[in-house]
Scaffold this motif. Structure first.
Motif, PDB file in Angstrom:
ATOM      1  N   ASP A 190       0.904  -1.219  -0.103  1.00 25.76           N
ATOM      2  CA  ASP A 190      -0.036  -0.046   0.100  1.00 25.76           C
ATOM      3  C   ASP A 190       0.803   1.114   0.020  1.00 25.76           C
ATOM      4  O   ASP A 190       2.078   1.190   0.098  1.00 25.76           O
TER       5      ASP A 190
ATOM      6  N   THR B 129      -2.594   0.815  -4.310  1.00 24.54           N
ATOM      7  CA  THR B 129      -2.771   1.863  -3.536  1.00 24.54           C
ATOM      8  C   THR B 129      -4.427   2.232  -4.005  1.00 24.54           C
ATOM      9  O   THR B 129      -4.842   1.880  -5.234  1.00 24.54           O
TER      10      THR B 129
ATOM     11  N   GLY C 205       0.396  -3.704   4.181  1.00 22.73           N
ATOM     12  CA  GLY C 205      -0.298  -2.439   4.184  1.00 22.73           C
ATOM     13  C   GLY C 205      -0.690  -1.986   5.709  1.00 22.73           C
ATOM     14  O   GLY C 205      -0.325  -2.801   6.876  1.00 22.73           O
TER      15      GLY C 205
ATOM     16  N   ASP D 130      -6.326  -3.213   3.376  1.00 22.81           N
ATOM     17  CA  ASP D 130      -5.341  -3.766   2.750  1.00 22.81           C
ATOM     18  C   ASP D 130      -5.337  -5.531   3.320  1.00 22.81           C
ATOM     19  O   ASP D 130      -5.254  -6.505   2.412  1.00 22.81           O
TER      20      ASP D 130
END
Length: 225
Positions: A12, A119, A176, A181
């Motif tokens: 992420d 992301t 993440g 995530d």
């Protein structure tokens, strides 16, 4: 916890590699000022970050994390453009890397791991931020929140990476800081690492049961070696 047989590490961006909350706060407050609405302090806006630009704008207009469903579509569209236009020109004013991120990414790359960013941030911002923070050339693939028809916590972005890089889910690891995530990894049946320092709305990342939870980014290197 030691992870074995991993080839691809998916990261992420916001809250994991970078602390972007200061610049996102600037952009949200610029938007609110332009609309002649009250602005908010950075710590409150920080608690709204992590679900992409559209959700952040909706929270800014609502003045809270719970989104006001009565926001007019025209107001939302105008606000989103104000936000995006300002943010595009102010991506790396106060945004910074979390401790040891650059060094650890270079170590992982040198060890032969293939690095990817997944992301929920709009795709157009990823590359300029990587350039601004001297992270170019480290990542084999970049996926934004608008790159595919679904985004985290859906499994699609993670499975898309596997398909494009010709690897199995078992050969991948998701890293993440938010439940999006970890939930995406669970949905894809991919192992994951949760980081405690990012943006997870005040919730313990361990509640979503990633395979490992770390306070420090550098712990990732140790668990992979």
């Amino acid at each position: 916890m030691k992870f074995t047989n991993k080839e691809v590490i998916l990261f992420d961006l916001d809250g994991t590699l970078i602390d972007s909350a200061p610049d996102l706060s600037l952009a949200i407050n610029h938007m609110l000022s332009a609309l002649q609405r009250p602005t908010f302090d950075q710590e409150l806006i920080r608690s709204w970050v992590g679900n992409g630009a559209q959700t952040l704008v909706q929270r800014g207009l609502s003045g809270q994390s719970e989104i006001d469903q009565s926001i007019a579509p025209e107001l939302f569209e105008k606000s989103l453009q104000l936000f995006l236009n300002f943010y595009k020109n102010n991506l790396c004013i106060e945004t910074k890397l979390y401790p040891s991120v650059r060094a650890c990414l270079k170590v992982l790359k040198a060890k032969g791991y293939r690095l990817v960013i997944v992301t929920n941030k709009p795709f157009e911002f990823i590359e300029p931020i990587l350039e601004g923070l001297q992270l170019t050339g480290l990542f084999e693939m970049l996926l934004g929140g608008d790159s595919l028809e679904k985004r985290k916590p859906d499994a699609l972005p993670l499975l898309h990476v596997c398909e494009k890089l010709s690897v199995t889910v078992e050969q991948c690891l998701m890293v993440g800081d938010s439940k999006n995530d970890i939930l995406a990894a669970k949905a894809a049946k991919m192992e994951s690492i949760g980081l405690t320092y990012g943006y997870n709305y005040g919730e313990d990342i361990g509640l979503h049961k990633p395979e490992a939870v770390f306070d420090d980014f550098s712990d990732i290197v140790a668990t992979l070696s």
